[in-house]
Design an enzyme around this catalytic site. Structure first.
Site, short mmCIF file in Angstrom:
data_model
loop_
_atom_site.label_atom_id
_atom_site.label_comp_id
_atom_site.label_asym_id
_atom_site.label_seq_id
_atom_site.Cartn_x
_atom_site.Cartn_y
_atom_site.Cartn_z
N ILE A 42 -28.73 86.70 34.16
CA ILE A 42 -29.94 86.55 34.99
C ILE A 42 -31.10 86.24 34.05
CG2 ILE A 42 -31.48 87.66 36.65
CD1 ILE A 42 -29.12 89.48 37.46
N GLU A 54 -22.42 90.40 31.02
CA GLU A 54 -21.76 91.67 30.72
C GLU A 54 -22.69 92.84 31.04
OE1 GLU A 54 -22.03 89.01 28.82
OE2 GLU A 54 -20.33 88.73 27.48
N CYS A 88 -24.16 92.64 23.67
CA CYS A 88 -23.22 93.07 24.72
C CYS A 88 -22.01 93.78 24.12
CB CYS A 88 -22.80 91.89 25.58
SG CYS A 88 -24.11 91.39 26.72
N1 THU Z 1 -24.82 84.95 27.83
C1 THU Z 1 -24.10 85.87 28.54
O1 THU Z 1 -24.33 86.06 29.75
N2 THU Z 1 -23.14 86.56 27.88
C2 THU Z 1 -22.82 86.37 26.56
O2 THU Z 1 -22.02 87.12 26.02
C3 THU Z 1 -23.40 85.26 25.84
C4 THU Z 1 -24.64 84.68 26.43
C5 THU Z 1 -25.88 84.21 28.54
C6 THU Z 1 -27.28 84.58 28.13
C7 THU Z 1 -28.05 83.34 28.54
O3 THU Z 1 -28.43 83.47 29.89
C8 THU Z 1 -27.04 82.21 28.40
O4 THU Z 1 -25.76 82.83 28.30
C9 THU Z 1 -27.26 81.32 27.20
O5 THU Z 1 -27.31 82.05 26.05
#
Ligand code: THU
Length: 130
Positions: A42, A54, A88
């Site tokens: 988000i 995550e 995460c």
């Molecule tokens: N992102 C995640 O949701 N999880 C991860 O482990 C890596 C990165 C998201 C964060 C951001 O919204 C987008 O990926 C680009 O970095």
């Protein structure tokens, strides 16, 4: 069962709010109660205020009263595999054990299985604080 986790991660990815990176991510956790808690990234116009898929999934799990992560599936449509980011990994470690498994997925299903200790070796652990 693992396919159910993959499907949940994929469905969560569809709900991502990622208008800035255009990089939707989905995550699904199997918790100690056997249920699945999922989440998407988000983002926010104020970029540092966004958060990861995550983290959303962990929030859902904790607010349902669960504190044990058995397995996690992660998928990002623009990456062959999407290993959780550093922050995460630490957040997952808070609720994980030695046998917690991380499934890295692509569009077709689980492609790689890792232990959290593979992703976060020599992690910050102390009995002094916790
Ligand atoms: N992102 C995640 O949701 N999880 C991860 O482990 C890596 C990165 C998201 C964060 C951001 O919204 C987008 O990926 C680009 O970095």
């Amino acid at each position: 069962m693992d396919d159910e986790l993959f499907q949940a991660a994929h469905a969560a990815m569809e709900k991502a709010h990622a208008p800035y990176s255009k990089f939707p991510v989905g995550a699904a956790i199997r918790a100690g109660d056997g249920r699945i808690y999922s989440g998407a990234n988000i983002e926010n116009l104020s970029f540092p205020e966004g958060w990861c898929a995550e983290t959303t999934a962990i929030s859902h799990m904790v607010m349902a009263g669960q504190r044990q992560i058995l397995e996690v599936a992660v998928i990002a449509e623009k990456l062959a595999l999407c290993p959780p980011c550093g922050g995460c990994r630490q957040r997952l470690a808070e609720f994980s054990g030695a046998s917690t498994r991380i499934y890295l997925c692509d569009e077709t299903g689980i492609k790689k299985t890792l232990m959290l200790s593979d992703l976060l070796p020599h992690s910050f652990e102390t009995e002094v604080i916790g």
